[in-house]
Design an enzyme around this catalytic site. Structure first.
Site, mmCIF file in Angstrom:
data_model
loop_
_atom_site.group_PDB
_atom_site.id
_atom_site.type_symbol
_atom_site.label_atom_id
_atom_site.label_comp_id
_atom_site.label_asym_id
_atom_site.label_seq_id
_atom_site.Cartn_x
_atom_site.Cartn_y
_atom_site.Cartn_z
ATOM 1 N N LYS A 22 0.834 -1.203 0.000
ATOM 2 C CA LYS A 22 0.000 0.000 0.000
ATOM 3 C C LYS A 22 0.864 1.246 0.000
ATOM 4 C CE LYS A 22 -3.805 -0.516 2.354
ATOM 5 N NZ LYS A 22 -4.520 -0.736 3.616
ATOM 6 N N ARG A 92 -3.097 3.089 8.450
ATOM 7 C CA ARG A 92 -3.428 1.934 7.618
ATOM 8 C C ARG A 92 -2.270 0.957 7.588
ATOM 9 N NH1 ARG A 92 -4.666 4.772 1.985
ATOM 10 N NH2 ARG A 92 -5.946 2.898 1.665
ATOM 11 N N GLY A 101 -6.598 -9.836 7.708
ATOM 12 C CA GLY A 101 -6.213 -10.317 9.029
ATOM 13 C C GLY A 101 -5.397 -9.289 9.772
ATOM 14 N N MET A 103 -4.541 -5.354 11.155
ATOM 15 C CA MET A 103 -5.403 -4.423 11.880
ATOM 16 C C MET A 103 -6.256 -3.603 10.911
ATOM 17 S SD MET A 103 -4.366 -1.480 14.537
ATOM 18 C CE MET A 103 -4.515 -0.162 13.354
ATOM 19 N N ARG A 336 -3.674 -1.120 -6.454
ATOM 20 C CA ARG A 336 -2.874 -2.344 -6.395
ATOM 21 C C ARG A 336 -3.294 -3.230 -7.551
ATOM 22 N NH1 ARG A 336 -5.812 -4.691 -1.026
ATOM 23 N NH2 ARG A 336 -7.894 -4.657 -1.865
ATOM 24 N N HIS A 454 -16.129 -8.607 1.381
ATOM 25 C CA HIS A 454 -15.084 -9.523 1.848
ATOM 26 C C HIS A 454 -15.272 -10.921 1.275
ATOM 27 C CE1 HIS A 454 -13.323 -12.381 4.794
ATOM 28 N NE2 HIS A 454 -12.329 -11.520 4.760
ATOM 29 N N ARG A 616 3.912 -49.887 -15.217
ATOM 30 C CA ARG A 616 4.628 -50.409 -14.057
ATOM 31 C C ARG A 616 4.153 -51.814 -13.719
ATOM 32 N NH1 ARG A 616 3.788 -47.551 -8.338
ATOM 33 N NH2 ARG A 616 1.779 -48.576 -8.524
ATOM 34 N N GLU A 744 12.573 -45.049 -5.849
ATOM 35 C CA GLU A 744 11.735 -44.699 -4.703
ATOM 36 C C GLU A 744 12.292 -45.218 -3.386
ATOM 37 O OE1 GLU A 744 7.827 -46.355 -5.441
ATOM 38 O OE2 GLU A 744 8.680 -47.959 -6.644
ATOM 39 N N SER A 763 12.141 -43.258 -13.253
ATOM 40 C CA SER A 763 11.003 -42.403 -12.954
ATOM 41 C C SER A 763 10.996 -42.243 -11.442
ATOM 42 C CB SER A 763 9.718 -43.061 -13.434
ATOM 43 O OG SER A 763 8.614 -42.290 -13.015
ATOM 44 N N GLY A 765 9.676 -41.957 -8.111
ATOM 45 C CA GLY A 765 8.421 -42.180 -7.388
ATOM 46 C C GLY A 765 8.550 -41.454 -6.063
ATOM 47 N N THR A 766 8.289 -40.163 -6.111
ATOM 48 C CA THR A 766 8.638 -39.342 -4.946
ATOM 49 C C THR A 766 7.680 -39.511 -3.767
ATOM 50 O OG1 THR A 766 7.568 -37.504 -6.078
ATOM 51 C CG2 THR A 766 9.973 -37.603 -6.160
ATOM 52 N N ASN A 767 6.540 -40.184 -3.970
ATOM 53 C CA ASN A 767 5.701 -40.455 -2.799
ATOM 54 C C ASN A 767 6.432 -41.412 -1.858
ATOM 55 O OD1 ASN A 767 3.814 -38.989 -4.142
ATOM 56 N ND2 ASN A 767 2.516 -40.729 -4.694
ATOM 57 N N CYS A 830 6.980 -39.201 -11.240
ATOM 58 C CA CYS A 830 5.584 -39.626 -11.328
ATOM 59 C C CYS A 830 4.875 -39.587 -9.990
ATOM 60 C CB CYS A 830 5.480 -41.013 -11.941
ATOM 61 S SG CYS A 830 6.285 -42.261 -10.943
ATOM 62 N N TYR A 850 10.659 -35.100 -18.097
ATOM 63 C CA TYR A 850 9.212 -34.882 -18.001
ATOM 64 C C TYR A 850 8.721 -34.968 -16.567
ATOM 65 C CZ TYR A 850 8.665 -39.923 -17.356
ATOM 66 O OH TYR A 850 8.732 -41.189 -16.858
HETATM 67 P P1 ADP Z 1 -7.891 -2.097 3.440
HETATM 68 O O1 ADP Z 1 -6.505 -2.546 3.317
HETATM 69 O O2 ADP Z 1 -8.708 -2.943 4.327
HETATM 70 O O3 ADP Z 1 -8.512 -1.780 2.128
HETATM 71 P P2 ADP Z 1 -7.412 0.714 3.746
HETATM 72 O O4 ADP Z 1 -6.227 1.149 4.517
HETATM 73 O O5 ADP Z 1 -7.340 0.778 2.294
HETATM 74 O O6 ADP Z 1 -7.836 -0.722 4.259
HETATM 75 O O7 ADP Z 1 -8.611 1.604 4.236
HETATM 76 C C1 ADP Z 1 -9.911 1.298 3.956
HETATM 77 C C2 ADP Z 1 -10.642 2.511 3.523
HETATM 78 O O8 ADP Z 1 -10.530 3.548 4.476
HETATM 79 C C3 ADP Z 1 -10.140 3.138 2.247
HETATM 80 O O9 ADP Z 1 -10.625 2.512 1.123
HETATM 81 C C4 ADP Z 1 -10.734 4.518 2.352
HETATM 82 O O10 ADP Z 1 -12.038 4.535 1.910
HETATM 83 C C5 ADP Z 1 -10.645 4.785 3.830
HETATM 84 N N1 ADP Z 1 -9.475 5.633 4.079
HETATM 85 C C6 ADP Z 1 -8.226 5.245 4.372
HETATM 86 N N2 ADP Z 1 -7.423 6.317 4.483
HETATM 87 C C7 ADP Z 1 -8.173 7.391 4.246
HETATM 88 C C8 ADP Z 1 -7.919 8.794 4.194
HETATM 89 N N3 ADP Z 1 -6.700 9.273 4.398
HETATM 90 N N4 ADP Z 1 -8.940 9.600 3.916
HETATM 91 C C9 ADP Z 1 -10.167 9.106 3.698
HETATM 92 N N5 ADP Z 1 -10.479 7.826 3.725
HETATM 93 C C10 ADP Z 1 -9.504 6.957 3.995
HETATM 94 MG MG MG Z 2 -7.956 -0.626 0.869
#
Ligand code: ADP
Ligand code: MG
Ligand code: MG
Length: 875
Positions: A22, A92, A101, A103, A336, A454, A616, A744, A763, A765-767, A830, A850
């Site tokens: 990010k 972020r 997963g 924060m 991304r 999600h 075989r 093997e 051949s 036979g890696t199992n 194999c 192969y």
């Molecule tokens: P995730 O990785 O879960 O997508 P982000 O860090 O991208 O989390 O944040 C989720 C959302 O929070 C972003 O898509 C955006 O809408 C909002 N956000 C994050 N930073 C800002 C910011 N500086 N101003 C406004 N909204 C923000």
């Molecule tokens: Mg995001």
């Protein structure tokens, strides 16, 4: 002093390892002049340092953060805690690889009593400022301080009731201030060890919380599933806030430059007017398709389309973007490389080559071999689907078809799946906590959330069928029911879901193999043009062989002969052979088997035409063919006319403590040469007859299993050659044939040069080779291996991905020794590993000829082999 903190204008997309994905992309967008709210990134090295310090920020890091804060304040012309125009930031997390997963993002950090006033002054909206503050306290308290959300909800509901408010929006600024007073008590606002009132303290606490979250259970599970090293660490991005919730001229959204579902070259996304942050992703309100921005925000829409194009051209790949509009001004908050279904991945890769954006090798590298597996998997039978009862319909979030029993929590789904049930996980909506349940399920059904929720994103990534936002259903996690109109489905009821049309059906529906698109063929033909490793298949039956050829198999690497013996007509003959008291009786029983074996081999040769086929000789311990129960033994005694007692005796005699290390493989041929003789005769006669009848160019490859000693190999080879020469003479044929062995047993690998004196091919036979090298029984140690993976002793299952350090060393050594003795020796693999991309890369690297894998893995292997060639060329 080491540099730990980077402003957005100090980085670039190449700095992912240091700044996280990010952070690097925010820096890159800043660099190419896109509108990105200013900020800075605390690097992944700072995360490592935090752990080295035993969970603390070093003075150097704190000092650098302070310096950057001054810089943001200067750039933005705002100050933390200001009563007129306060600086607010988001915090972020961002690892090298996008990782659920971690924060949750904290928005509006910097709010306190003073800043709330400032925000009110700035927006002229006291209510908005109060609401932002109370949300911030709640969010910070729950993600940073670990206080239960429930405690805030209780307060909130009580005050709502007192104010006579039906909805949140009915609360006035004064009501909200009352909420804030109560919230402050819960979080010990401004007290030592409580909620920090100082923005700078808030920030430092938040940074530490992100670093801590690198090691929470969800993050660890995700890393394990995706094989991401624990050492990577995460970065933290601190970014000045922009507000999508400043009224009708503001909004927030997410979009992909092309469809992540089918790859169509057309913007794909959703946005919400007057909303902030994760509102779109969390499925709180149902968002609008991005095209509607054209009417509500015409200028911003044009800007956005422009930026989308710039980003895609710049990155030369499909982008997944997050943006916010504040009072008609567009800000980019993230870009991304977008996750996509395998069908989309293929279409996009092929289209981008045609658009001259990327070359063929890049296109081939863009497809995840594991992911194309899903394309080869069944969809619903069209007719059966038409006649099935549609009970509801939602968004087609991730393609595929799945049926199973419904479960309503991730945990229940996991438990049921462990018992071997096919499971559909049904949730109101999913969150990262549901990950393990999603992995265990066949398919996922949610009641809320859009195409970028999600559930949708994660399911697409896993290649798992998902129907999302199915608002027809009412899910109760507590009662473990799913209601549709007046129908109720309880835990364990069967349903089917179709991720292509979004339908939900009652009961289970028959499935069929899908047809592959033209783009798939194009990518595969590019892969074939690049790879040097050949791809064969493991097939015992003509129909498997034909399927494999359709998938591009170039031969059979392993045709097991024992499966043929289990068929009803044949098993009495093989049993008669096993209980025979002398050679003559055994020969008589074997000659009854000969015509069956010959017919089977003819079927295989006809299916494979002129492609090479390795057959075989009999491998498993003989007692596997004997009846298991008393009842079956009695029935057999009747059927073959051998006294019951004698059968029991034979079973007892054949009992072994360690059958895997017992009387099996070439040891059978050494003790009962007539078995190898019969099989050789069947193979040669079948080959000669098909060769003559059809004119195929057949060179039988006869494989002797489980050799470990050169003399053993020589002994069995002599038997094979003697019979083969006799058959050739009888048929007056000059057919060529090869006799080789499966490597093997570790000793065979260690003495491969000696074995190669008589073996014309190896051949691997890696199992078994893995089993014997580790001394881990592959049939009994599943649980142990799971524990080893959990405890970090194994990175992955040694029976799925070749242990390159240990077993691989034996393979490489045997290949070298074998070639040294016999320069034209043919080398293949194999085992199960022949279909695993990492293992395939290894096979390419050590120069095998192969790999051989199950029919459905053949396309995976073709692609992985091409990628191996590309990677190793670059090296
Ligand atoms: P995730 O990785 O879960 O997508 P982000 O860090 O991208 O989390 O944040 C989720 C959302 O929070 C972003 O898509 C955006 O809408 C909002 N956000 C994050 N930073 C800002 C910011 N500086 N101003 C406004 N909204 C923000
Ligand atoms: Mg995001
Ligand atoms: Mg998030």
């Amino acid at each position: 002093m080491k540099k730990f903190v980077y402003s957005f204008n100090e980085g670039s997309k190449e700095m992912k390892n240091l700044l996280g994905g990010k952070g690097a992309n925010l820096a890159e967008m800043t660099k190419i002049g896109l509108p990105v709210p200013f900020g800075f990134t605390v690097s992944t090295e700072a995360c490592t340092d935090y752990y080295d310090q035993g969970g603390a920020l070093s003075d150097d890091i704190i000092k650098q953060i302070d310096e950057k804060l001054v810089e943001i304040e200067k750039v933005m012309g705002k100050k933390f805690g200001d009563t007129k125009d306060p600086l607010l930031v988001s915090v972020r997390s961002g690892a090298r690889i996008s990782m659920p997963g971690m924060m949750d993002t904290i928005l509006n950090l910097g709010l306190n009593d003073e800043a709330e006033k400032g925000l009110a002054a700035l927006t002229g909206n006291e209510r908005f400022a109060a609401d932002s503050f109370r949300r911030f306290i709640q969010m910070f308290a729950s993600v940073v301080m670990g206080i239960e959300m429930k405690r805030f909800d209780e307060v909130f509901e009580k005050i709502k009731e007192k104010a006579g408010a039906k909805f949140d929006v009915d609360l006035t600024a004064d009501d909200l201030h009352e909420v804030i007073v109560e919230y402050k008590k819960i979080v010990k606002y401004g007290e030592e060890g409580g909620f920090p009132a100082e923005p700078r303290d808030q920030l430092l606490e938040a940074v530490k919380a992100v670093f801590r979250s690198w090691n929470n259970d969800r993050a660890i599970l995700y890393r394990k599933l995706n094989k991401i090293p624990d050492e990577y660490g995460t970065a933290v991005n601190v970014q000045s806030m922009v507000f999508g919730n400043m009224g009708e001229t503001s909004g927030t959204g997410v979009a992909f430059t092309r469809s992540p579902v089918n790859g169509e070259n057309k913007i794909f996304g959703e946005f919400l007017v007057n909303a902030q942050g994760e509102d779109v992703v969390a499925g709180i309100r149902t968002p609008k398709p991005i095209e509607e921005m054209k009417t509500s925000f015409p200028e911003v829409y044009d800007d956005f389309m422009n930026i989308a194009e710039v980003l895609e051209k710049h990155y030369k790949d499909m982008q997944d973007m997050e943006f916010t509009v504040e009072r008609n001004k567009l800000y980019m908050l993230q870009t991304r490389v977008g996750k996509r279904t395998s069908a989309a991945a293929i279409k996009i890769a092929v289209d981008m080559v045609n658009e001259a954006l990327i070359d063929k090798e890049t296109a081939v590298m863009r497809i995840d071999p594991e992911q194309i597996d899903q394309l080869l998997h069944p969809a619903f039978d069209e007719k059966a689907e038409k006649s099935a009862k549609v009970i509801a319909s939602g968004l087609p979030a991730s393609p595929g078809a799945a049926g199973g029993k419904v479960y309503f929590t991730a945990n229940d789904a996991e438990v049921a799946a462990e018992k071997g049930e096919a499971v559909i996980l049904v949730r109101e909506e999913t969150s990262p906590e549901d990950l393990a349940g999603m992995v265990a399920a066949q398919g996922i059904l949610t009641a809320r959330g859009g195409m970028t929720s999600h559930a949708a994103v994660v399911a697409r990534g896993m290649g798992k069928c998902c129907v999302a936002g199915c608002s027809d259903i009412v899910v109760s996690e507590k009662e473990k029911t799913m209601k549709v109109g007046d129908l109720t489905y309880v835990e364990g009821d069967s349903i089917s879901i179709n991720g292509v049309n979004g339908n939900v059906y009652e009961g289970l529906i028959e499935t069929v193999t899908p047809e592959l698109s033209g783009d798939f063929g194009t990518i595969m033909s590019w892969a074939d043009g690049i790879r040097t490793l050949k791809v064969r298949t493991n097939a015992d039956q003509p129909q498997d062989a034909r399927q494999a050829i359709e998938f591009g198999a170039e031969g059979i690497g392993l045709c097991r002969t024992e499966h043929m013996f289990f068929e009803e007509e044949r098993i009495p003959a093989i049993r008669r052979m096993i209980v025979a008291e002398n050679e003559d009786e055994r020969r008589a029983a074997l000659s009854a088997l000969l015509p069956f074996q010959k017919e089977d081999f003819k079927g295989i040769y006809e299916a494979m035409e002129s492609r090479p086929v390795t057959i075989r000789l009999l491998d498993p311990p003989l007692h596997e063919f004997l009846p298991k129960t008393d009842e079956e033994t009695r029935a057999l005694s009747e059927q073959i006319g051998v006294p019951y007692e004698k059968l029991v005796q034979a079973t007892t005699d054949l009992h072994e403590f360690n059958p895997m290390l017992g009387h099996r493989g070439c040891r059978l041929a050494v003790t009962y040469p007539e078995i190898a003789e019969m099989q050789t005769q069947a193979i040669l006669e079948a080959a000669i007859e098909v060769k003559t009848e059809k004119g195929y160019d057949i060179i039988p490859e006869i494989m002797i299993p489980l050799t470990g000693i050169d003399k053993e190999m020589e002994y069995v080879k002599n038997i094979v050659v003697e019979v083969a020469e006799k058959v050739k003479k009888e048929y007056d044929s000059d057919i060529k044939y090869l006799v080789g062995t499966m490597i093997e047993v570790p000793r065979a690998a260690l003495t491969a040069d000696e074995v190669a004196k008589s073996a014309e091919f190896f051949s691997f036979g890696t199992n078994d080779l893995t089993q014997m090298t580790f001394g881990f029984s592959r049939d009994d140690t599943g649980q142990i291996i799971k524990t080893y993976i959990e405890k970090g002793i194994f990175k992955e299952d040694i029976f799925q991905s070749l242990d390159q350090t240990g077993v691989g060393k034996l393979v490489e050594m045997a290949a070298t020794l074998g070639r040294h003795e016999r320069s034209n020796i043919k080398l293949g693999i194999c085992g199960e590993h022949g279909g695993d991309p990492n293992s395939i890369e290894f096979c390419h690297r050590i120069g095998l000829n192969y790999v051989s894998c199950s029919p459905y893995r053949v396309p995976v292997a073709r692609l992985a082999a091409a990628q191996a060639a590309i990677i190793n060329k670059e090296k």
